[in-house]
Design a protein around this motif. Sequence first.
Motif, short mmCIF file in Angstrom:
data_model
loop_
_atom_site.label_atom_id
_atom_site.label_comp_id
_atom_site.label_asym_id
_atom_site.label_seq_id
_atom_site.Cartn_x
_atom_site.Cartn_y
_atom_site.Cartn_z
N SER A 170 -11.10 12.34 0.04
CA SER A 170 -9.68 11.69 0.27
C SER A 170 -9.09 11.16 -1.04
CB SER A 170 -9.52 11.31 1.59
OG SER A 170 -10.68 10.08 1.53
N PHE A 171 -7.87 10.64 -1.04
CA PHE A 171 -7.41 10.06 -2.21
C PHE A 171 -6.08 9.48 -1.74
CE2 PHE A 171 -4.45 10.04 -5.80
CZ PHE A 171 -5.28 10.11 -6.68
N ALA A 172 -5.79 8.22 -2.70
CA ALA A 172 -4.65 7.77 -2.50
C ALA A 172 -4.19 6.93 -3.83
CB ALA A 172 -4.47 6.97 -1.38
N TYR A 173 -2.98 6.79 -4.13
CA TYR A 173 -2.37 6.01 -5.34
C TYR A 173 -1.74 4.74 -4.38
CZ TYR A 173 -2.24 9.85 -8.79
OH TYR A 173 -2.26 10.63 -9.66
N HIS A 174 -2.60 3.64 -4.24
CA HIS A 174 -2.36 2.57 -3.25
C HIS A 174 -1.41 1.73 -3.90
CE1 HIS A 174 -3.16 0.05 -0.10
NE2 HIS A 174 -4.18 -0.47 -0.64
N THR A 175 -0.14 1.88 -4.02
CA THR A 175 1.06 1.40 -4.62
C THR A 175 1.37 0.18 -4.13
OG1 THR A 175 1.52 3.54 -5.62
CG2 THR A 175 3.12 1.89 -5.80
N TYR A 176 1.17 -1.01 -4.84
CA TYR A 176 1.82 -2.25 -4.07
C TYR A 176 2.97 -2.48 -4.67
CZ TYR A 176 -2.83 -3.77 -2.31
OH TYR A 176 -4.04 -4.12 -1.59
N LEU A 177 4.32 -2.45 -4.12
CA LEU A 177 5.58 -2.61 -4.46
C LEU A 177 6.09 -4.14 -4.48
CD1 LEU A 177 7.48 0.45 -3.36
CD2 LEU A 177 6.56 0.25 -5.85
N SER A 178 6.65 -4.73 -5.43
CA SER A 178 6.98 -6.20 -5.23
C SER A 178 8.57 -6.07 -4.50
CB SER A 178 7.56 -6.86 -6.61
OG SER A 178 7.90 -8.06 -6.82
N VAL A 179 8.65 -6.92 -3.38
CA VAL A 179 10.07 -6.71 -2.81
C VAL A 179 10.48 -8.13 -2.61
CG1 VAL A 179 9.30 -4.58 -1.69
CG2 VAL A 179 8.99 -6.92 -0.48
N SER A 180 11.73 -8.31 -2.50
CA SER A 180 12.25 -9.52 -2.30
C SER A 180 11.95 -10.16 -1.14
CB SER A 180 13.94 -9.56 -2.66
OG SER A 180 14.39 -8.76 -1.35
N ASP A 181 11.96 -9.60 0.11
CA ASP A 181 11.69 -9.98 1.11
C ASP A 181 11.47 -8.60 2.19
OD1 ASP A 181 12.08 -10.81 3.97
OD2 ASP A 181 13.13 -12.73 3.53
N ILE A 182 10.28 -8.68 2.89
CA ILE A 182 10.01 -7.30 3.54
C ILE A 182 11.02 -7.01 4.68
CG2 ILE A 182 8.40 -8.68 5.18
CD1 ILE A 182 7.85 -5.08 3.67
N SER A 183 11.64 -8.29 5.15
CA SER A 183 12.59 -7.81 6.27
C SER A 183 13.84 -7.13 5.82
CB SER A 183 12.90 -9.12 6.92
OG SER A 183 13.55 -10.14 6.23
N GLU A 184 14.08 -7.20 4.43
CA GLU A 184 15.32 -6.84 3.72
C GLU A 184 15.10 -5.31 3.28
OE1 GLU A 184 18.25 -8.32 3.29
OE2 GLU A 184 17.75 -10.03 4.40
N VAL A 185 13.90 -4.60 3.41
CA VAL A 185 13.53 -3.62 2.91
C VAL A 185 13.78 -2.38 3.80
CG1 VAL A 185 11.67 -2.42 1.99
CG2 VAL A 185 12.15 -4.79 0.96
N ARG A 186 14.04 -1.16 3.34
CA ARG A 186 13.62 0.05 4.29
C ARG A 186 13.42 1.26 3.45
NH1 ARG A 186 19.44 0.06 3.46
NH2 ARG A 186 20.49 2.24 3.25
N ILE A 187 12.58 2.28 4.22
CA ILE A 187 12.12 3.50 3.47
C ILE A 187 13.06 4.59 4.17
CG2 ILE A 187 10.39 4.93 3.21
CD1 ILE A 187 8.31 2.50 3.43
N GLU A 188 13.53 5.37 3.31
CA GLU A 188 14.25 6.57 3.79
C GLU A 188 13.47 7.71 3.30
OE1 GLU A 188 18.25 6.55 2.15
OE2 GLU A 188 18.76 4.87 3.48
N GLY A 189 13.34 8.86 3.97
CA GLY A 189 13.01 10.09 3.82
C GLY A 189 11.44 10.32 4.68
#
Length: 318
Positions: A170-189
């Motif tokens: 199994s495999f993953a690119y374990h990508t840590y994104l920098s965000v301003s505030d987790i409560s202000e973030v959303r994922i679409e798709g």
Amino acid sequence: MSMGQYTNLTDPRSELEVVRDWNGVEQVVLRSPRGDYARVSLHGGQVVSWRNDRGEELLFTSSKAVFKPPKAMRGGIPICFPQFGNCGTLERHGFARNRIWALDEEHPPLNHNDNSSKASVDLILKPSEDDLKCWPHCFEFLLRVSLSKNGGLSLVSRVRNVNGKPFSFSFAYHTYLSVSDISEVRIEGLETLDYLDNLIQRKRFTEQGDAITFESEVDRVYVSSPNVIAVLDHEKKRTVVIRKEGLPDIVVWNPWEKKSKTMVDFGDEEYKQMLCVDAAAAERPITLKPGEEWTGKLELSEVPSTNCSGHLDQPGII
């Protein structure tokens, strides 16, 4: 230290250099003509920094991260291979992220005719004797990390079975994104997709929201996901578009407050500034017969935006 032999750049303002971190481990620096920047450590073949042309860091690294091999680094883009998570007999997320990789001089560059607009570096990992004791399969793992002239970051992994028998991983690119505030973030798709909830014994659910938002710990594997998704940061007015190939799943993780306090290499409040969104093959392992090769691609691009509806329709440019 000049490394012109690792790249076919035509733009003299683009450069690629090797530096060393404070443990003496080599890191390769990639730059685009307009000033974007990426740094790849040979410890883990891990991208440890990706900055746009305004100097803003787009990846998260914990202030408490340990950078000394063989400890895995908390941040950037660790490569989880040949195991993702704890679903197997190996250490969590496998051993590739803890090994010292080598600059690959023995293979011709990928797509060398297409290389004029990218700064790239090619790395290679082969199993050590210790690796073969805990995971007895001969493999060759080639990794190309590229920075496009537009600042897009791409990772192409090629795993070849040089064994006499099939193996699975199994495999993953374990990508840590920098965000301003987790409560202000959303994922679409990821709307309407099934996911496995790692917080409830990998029980299967169907996503009900029209976008994914965050108000508590999340650890999910979205299965059979589309190859383009978007992470929208409302406060920073920017969107990171994630494109993938050969990786059917998207893993979404944020430890939230309680879990953060149990992690020694992670600050108690840092969950507010990060979000992991991983292109992965996590639900079902990949099996390679002798001589077979698998390719998994990830491309990250940043677009200034408060609304990403048009970006999911763009064709991939990996």
